[in-house]
Every structure is written in structure tokens, then in C-alpha cells.
Design a protein around this motif. Structure first.
Motif, PDB file in Angstrom:
ATOM      1  N   UNK A  83       0.806  -1.228   0.000  1.00 38.90           N
ATOM      2  CA  UNK A  83       0.000   0.000   0.000  1.00 38.90           C
ATOM      3  C   UNK A  83       0.838   1.276   0.000  1.00 38.90           C
ATOM      4  N   UNK A  84       1.992   1.240   0.649  1.00 43.79           N
ATOM      5  CA  UNK A  84       2.851   2.419   0.727  1.00 43.79           C
ATOM      6  C   UNK A  84       3.425   2.822  -0.624  1.00 43.79           C
ATOM      7  N   UNK A  85       3.351   1.918  -1.614  1.00 43.06           N
ATOM      8  CA  UNK A  85       3.926   2.197  -2.931  1.00 43.06           C
ATOM      9  C   UNK A  85       2.844   2.531  -3.964  1.00 43.06           C
ATOM     10  N   UNK A  86       1.618   2.753  -3.503  1.00 42.05           N
ATOM     11  CA  UNK A  86       0.515   2.952  -4.453  1.00 42.05           C
ATOM     12  C   UNK A  86       0.108   4.408  -4.621  1.00 42.05           C
ATOM     13  N   UNK A  87       0.876   5.332  -4.096  1.00 45.64           N
ATOM     14  CA  UNK A  87       0.570   6.750  -4.254  1.00 45.64           C
ATOM     15  C   UNK A  87       1.855   7.520  -4.532  1.00 45.64           C
ATOM     16  N   UNK A  88       1.704   8.748  -4.972  1.00 43.88           N
ATOM     17  CA  UNK A  88       2.870   9.565  -5.271  1.00 43.88           C
ATOM     18  C   UNK A  88       3.256   9.492  -6.731  1.00 43.88           C
ATOM     19  N   UNK A  89       4.335  10.170  -7.069  1.00 43.87           N
ATOM     20  CA  UNK A  89       4.753  10.295  -8.464  1.00 43.87           C
ATOM     21  C   UNK A  89       5.159   8.962  -9.077  1.00 43.87           C
ATOM     22  N   UNK A  90       5.677   8.039  -8.255  1.00 44.56           N
ATOM     23  CA  UNK A  90       6.079   6.721  -8.760  1.00 44.56           C
ATOM     24  C   UNK A  90       5.149   5.624  -8.271  1.00 44.56           C
ATOM     25  N   UNK A  91       3.862   5.938  -8.166  1.00 36.76           N
ATOM     26  CA  UNK A  91       2.884   4.979  -7.648  1.00 36.76           C
ATOM     27  C   UNK A  91       2.914   3.676  -8.441  1.00 36.76           C
ATOM     28  N   UNK A  92       2.886   2.565  -7.721  1.00 41.60           N
ATOM     29  CA  UNK A  92       2.911   1.217  -8.277  1.00 41.60           C
ATOM     30  C   UNK A  92       4.209   0.932  -9.045  1.00 41.60           C
ATOM     31  N   UNK A 134      -3.796  -4.923  -4.715  1.00 39.81           N
ATOM     32  CA  UNK A 134      -3.885  -5.632  -5.995  1.00 39.81           C
ATOM     33  C   UNK A 134      -4.627  -4.732  -6.985  1.00 39.81           C
ATOM     34  N   UNK A 135      -4.034  -4.530  -8.161  1.00 35.70           N
ATOM     35  CA  UNK A 135      -4.656  -3.658  -9.160  1.00 35.70           C
ATOM     36  C   UNK A 135      -4.831  -4.403 -10.481  1.00 35.70           C
ATOM     37  N   UNK A 136      -6.033  -4.276 -11.055  1.00 38.73           N
ATOM     38  CA  UNK A 136      -6.307  -4.804 -12.381  1.00 38.73           C
ATOM     39  C   UNK A 136      -6.045  -3.700 -13.401  1.00 38.73           C
ATOM     40  N   UNK A 137      -5.313  -4.038 -14.432  1.00 32.96           N
ATOM     41  CA  UNK A 137      -5.034  -3.094 -15.515  1.00 32.96           C
ATOM     42  C   UNK A 137      -5.621  -3.639 -16.810  1.00 32.96           C
ATOM     43  N   UNK A 138      -6.536  -2.868 -17.419  1.00 26.75           N
ATOM     44  CA  UNK A 138      -7.117  -3.229 -18.717  1.00 26.75           C
ATOM     45  C   UNK A 138      -6.652  -2.205 -19.735  1.00 26.75           C
ATOM     46  N   UNK A 157      -8.112  -3.311  -5.396  1.00 22.90           N
ATOM     47  CA  UNK A 157      -8.667  -3.857  -4.172  1.00 22.90           C
ATOM     48  C   UNK A 157      -7.511  -4.137  -3.217  1.00 22.90           C
ATOM     49  N   UNK A 158      -7.813  -4.475  -1.984  1.00 23.49           N
ATOM     50  CA  UNK A 158      -6.770  -4.878  -1.036  1.00 23.49           C
ATOM     51  C   UNK A 158      -7.262  -6.063  -0.224  1.00 23.49           C
TER      52      UNK A 158
END
Length: 371
Positions: A83-92, A134-138, A157-158
């Protein structure tokens, strides 16, 4: 009259072509689907993993097809991150991406595979609960496979997860008892030496239980990689060969640290007795002994008083030449001569505990517990 009919037909033809083109154009307009239309979900909100779940389907991620308004099949990926890596300029930016086959709208995980993703790829702590994003990318790719100008759609989702430290099956030398010593016929903890660096050097701890010494504790070492390679007596107590008889380690009965090198054809052994040394006993290397349990293959010290915030080390034979601490991840590591590494083992809470040191699975898989 004939000329007029031709003009009417021509006008109708132009009109039909115009409206046909308009209709075709309308079917080629790309529209981004809403995030909610993907219905991205997980079959489990909390996943607890262990060796018993390795072959079980522990979680399935599923979703509905993304409708971009055109007759194309989107490409889907699942991204796993903290979760800590899912926001900011380099999110995900540090996410582990798993691409799904074309047309597939779900991804099921067996316990072993999901545990590997969590513990080895994401390096989540084992034996404790963490939140997993967890992120779905379409997305719509061009025919060449490169990204198009159409923006991807994401749905996140988490869930909570609790991975475990899996035992790696390193190359091993399997103990084969000789004379009156009966040993397991299959790979068994307590009867193996392992090569944690996948080289010629093997290490483990063996219990020589028989008081009749040479006759009772005779054995050979069989390679797990090639059962035709059986290492036995090499002429002295510290050498091996592929043509000799039984090896003999002395004294017996004893609990031994054993090191073997199949290239150098050498074997070395040290009778050992372990102790707990730390802040709570003044760093004594003799006052808190650990007792070997021949049934479990583990060393145990019961009724050990420990204080939160203090530390201890597993020591051996009254000193630190053979000793064990932990690394930065909390895994048990060798800390004795000649490396002298590791971090003192921290005590999490105050109380009276049973401390267990398990050296039965061979080098690379040594563990401990405080309960």
C-alpha cells in the motif's frame, strides 16, 4: 422520365452510402468503460498460507470484460504491491505485474505460487499479517503490441495475507545407516546434509544415538542428485570416497555438526551442545542449556525468562565459534567463526517461554521459535 428515374436512384444510393458510413463510424468510437463495470474482486479477503496450502487454490482474482466500445479484446494484467507504494509520483512503480492470457478473465493461485509471490518477490515478512494491494489493468494495445493512445483502465482492491517461510529443497546428502543403524529410506529431516549454496559443500546436524559406537553409528552418504554416488570411508575419519565402506564418526552417542565436501572428498564433525546466551542471563554461555529431542529432531529450552527489548544468541560448547543470530529479515543465520556476522536476536515481549532451535532440515533451512 427515364432520366428522372436514374437521378432518383443515384440520389438514394448516395444517401444510403452516407448513412452507412455514418453508422460504421459510430461503431468505431472508443469509449472508456467505468471502473465499476469491471467488477474486480477477490475470492478471499484474508489469505493465511502454510505448507499444507501449497497444492490448494487459495485465492482467485476475477473481473468482467472491459468494453471500450469497439470490437477488440483488451489486454489484462494484475499488479501486486505494498500500500505504501501505491501513491505519489512513482505509484505502483515496484509492483509485481502478472500478465493474463488473451481472453482470460480470472487468475487462480495455488498456495505455493502465491506464497512465492508474496515472500520471494514482494519480500513480505513471513509469519505475520500484511496488507496487499492488488490492481487490475485493462489496456488496448496496437497490433504491434505497443501501447496505444487509449488510456488504460485500473481497478484496485486490497486483501490481508500471511505468507510463510517455505523450506527450499537444497541438494542433499542423505544419511544411509549401516550395520545395526536403521535410518529412513527417503529424504527426512534430521538425516540429511544440505548444500545451501548449491555447490560441493554440504552441512547439517546429525544425532548419533547408539552407545555401541563404531558398529552402531556406521553410515554412508547418498547424493540426492545422483543416487549412484554413495560416499563412504576414504581411509581416515575425515576423508570420503565413492568406493569405500561405512563412515564412522566418534564419539557416540552425540549430537554432531557435520560438514562434507564432495569435491575435496572430506568430512569434518564436531560434537555440540547448545545454549541460550543473552541479556537476561548475563550472556552466560552455560547457564541456559538446550536439550536435544530425538523424536522431533529439535533443541529445546523450557521456562526461559526473557525481557522485551533485550536480545540473545544461540551459542555452542561454551563459546561463540559455533553460534546463530538473525539477519535483517529476521531469518536465522550462522554467526560464528570465521564470519562473525548476524544481529542479536531481539525479544518481542516479556515472559517465560519455550525456545526451540531447529537444525534438522540442513544448512539454509535452520529456524527457531519463541513461544
Amino acid at each position: 422520365m427515364k432520366k428522372l428515374s436514374i437521378q432518383i436512384i443515384f440520389t438514394l444510393l448516395i444517401a444510403s452510402l452516407f448513412f452507412g458510413c455514418k453508422k460504421d463510424a459510430s461503431t468505431n468510437i472508443v469509449t472508456s468503460p467505468s471502473v465499476g463495470s469491471l467488477s474486480f474482486k477477490s475470492s478471499a479477503s484474508n489469505v493465511v498460507l502454510s505448507a499444507t496450502t501449497d497444492a490448494t487454490n487459495v485465492v482467485t482474482f476475477s473481473f468482467k470484460a472491459a468494453n471500450f466500445g469497439v470490437s477488440i479484446i483488451p489486454t489484462y494484467s494484475l499488479e501486486f504491491d505494498l500500500p505504501s507504494d501505491t501513491s505519489g509520483i512513482n505509484a505502483w512503480g515496484n509492483a509485481i505485474a502478472v500478465k493474463l492470457p488473451s481472453g482470460i478473465l480470472e487468475k487462480a493461485y495455488l498456495g505455493a505460487d502465491f506464497n512465492s509471490l508474496l515472500a520471494n518477490q514482494l519480500m513480505l515478512p513471513t509469519g505475520s499479517v500484511s496488507t496487499l494491494a492488488v490492481r487490475l489493468k485493462a489496456e488496448v494495445n496496437q497490433n504491434t503490441g505497443t501501447a496505444s493512445v487509449i488510456k488504460p483502465i485500473y481497478s484496485s482492491i486490497s486483501i490481508t495475507v500471511n505468507p510463510y517461510k517455505a523450506t527450499i529443497e537444497y541438494p542433499a546428502l542423505l544419511l544411509k545407516g549401516g550395520n545395526s543403524w536403521k535410518t529412513p529410506t527417503v529424504r527426512t529431516n534430521g538425516f540429511i546434509l544440505t548444500s545451501a549454496k548449491f555447490n560441493s559443500k554440504y552441512e547439517g546436524y546429525l544425532n548419533l544415538p547408539n552407545a555401541d559406537g563404531y558398529g552402531g553409528d556406521a553410515f554412508q552418504l547418498v547424493s540426492s542428485k545422483d543416487a549412484t554416488k554413495v560416499y563412504g570411508w576414504g581411509g581416515t575419519s575425515t576423508t570420503m570416497s565413492l568406493t569405500g565402506g561405512n563412515l564412522y564418526l566418534s564419539p557416540a552417542p552425540a549430537y554432531m555438526k557435520v560438514n562434507a565436501d564432495v569435491d575435496a572428498l572430506t568430512i569434518n564433525y564436531t560434537a555440540v551442545k547448545f545454549f541460550i546466551s543473552g541479556d537476561d542471563n548475563g550472556w552466560s554461555t552455560s547457564s541456559t542449556p538446550m536439550i536435544y529431542n530425538a523424536t522431533t529432531g529439535k533443541l529445546v529450552a523450557a521456562n526461559v525468562s526473557l525481557t522485551a527489548g533485550k536480545t540473545f544468541v544461540f551459542t555452542c560448547n561454551g563459546g561463540y565459534d559455533i553460534s546463530y543470530k538473525v539477519d535483517a529479515t529476521g531469518a536465522l543465520v550462522y554467526a560464528g567463526a570465521p564470519t562473525w556476522g548476524g544481529i542479536n536476536i531481539p525479544v518481542a515481549k516479556t515472559g517465560v517461554f519455550t525456545v526451540t532451535l531447529d537444525l534438522s532440515a540442513g544448512d539454509g533451512n535452520y529456524t527457531y521459535s519463541v513461544k
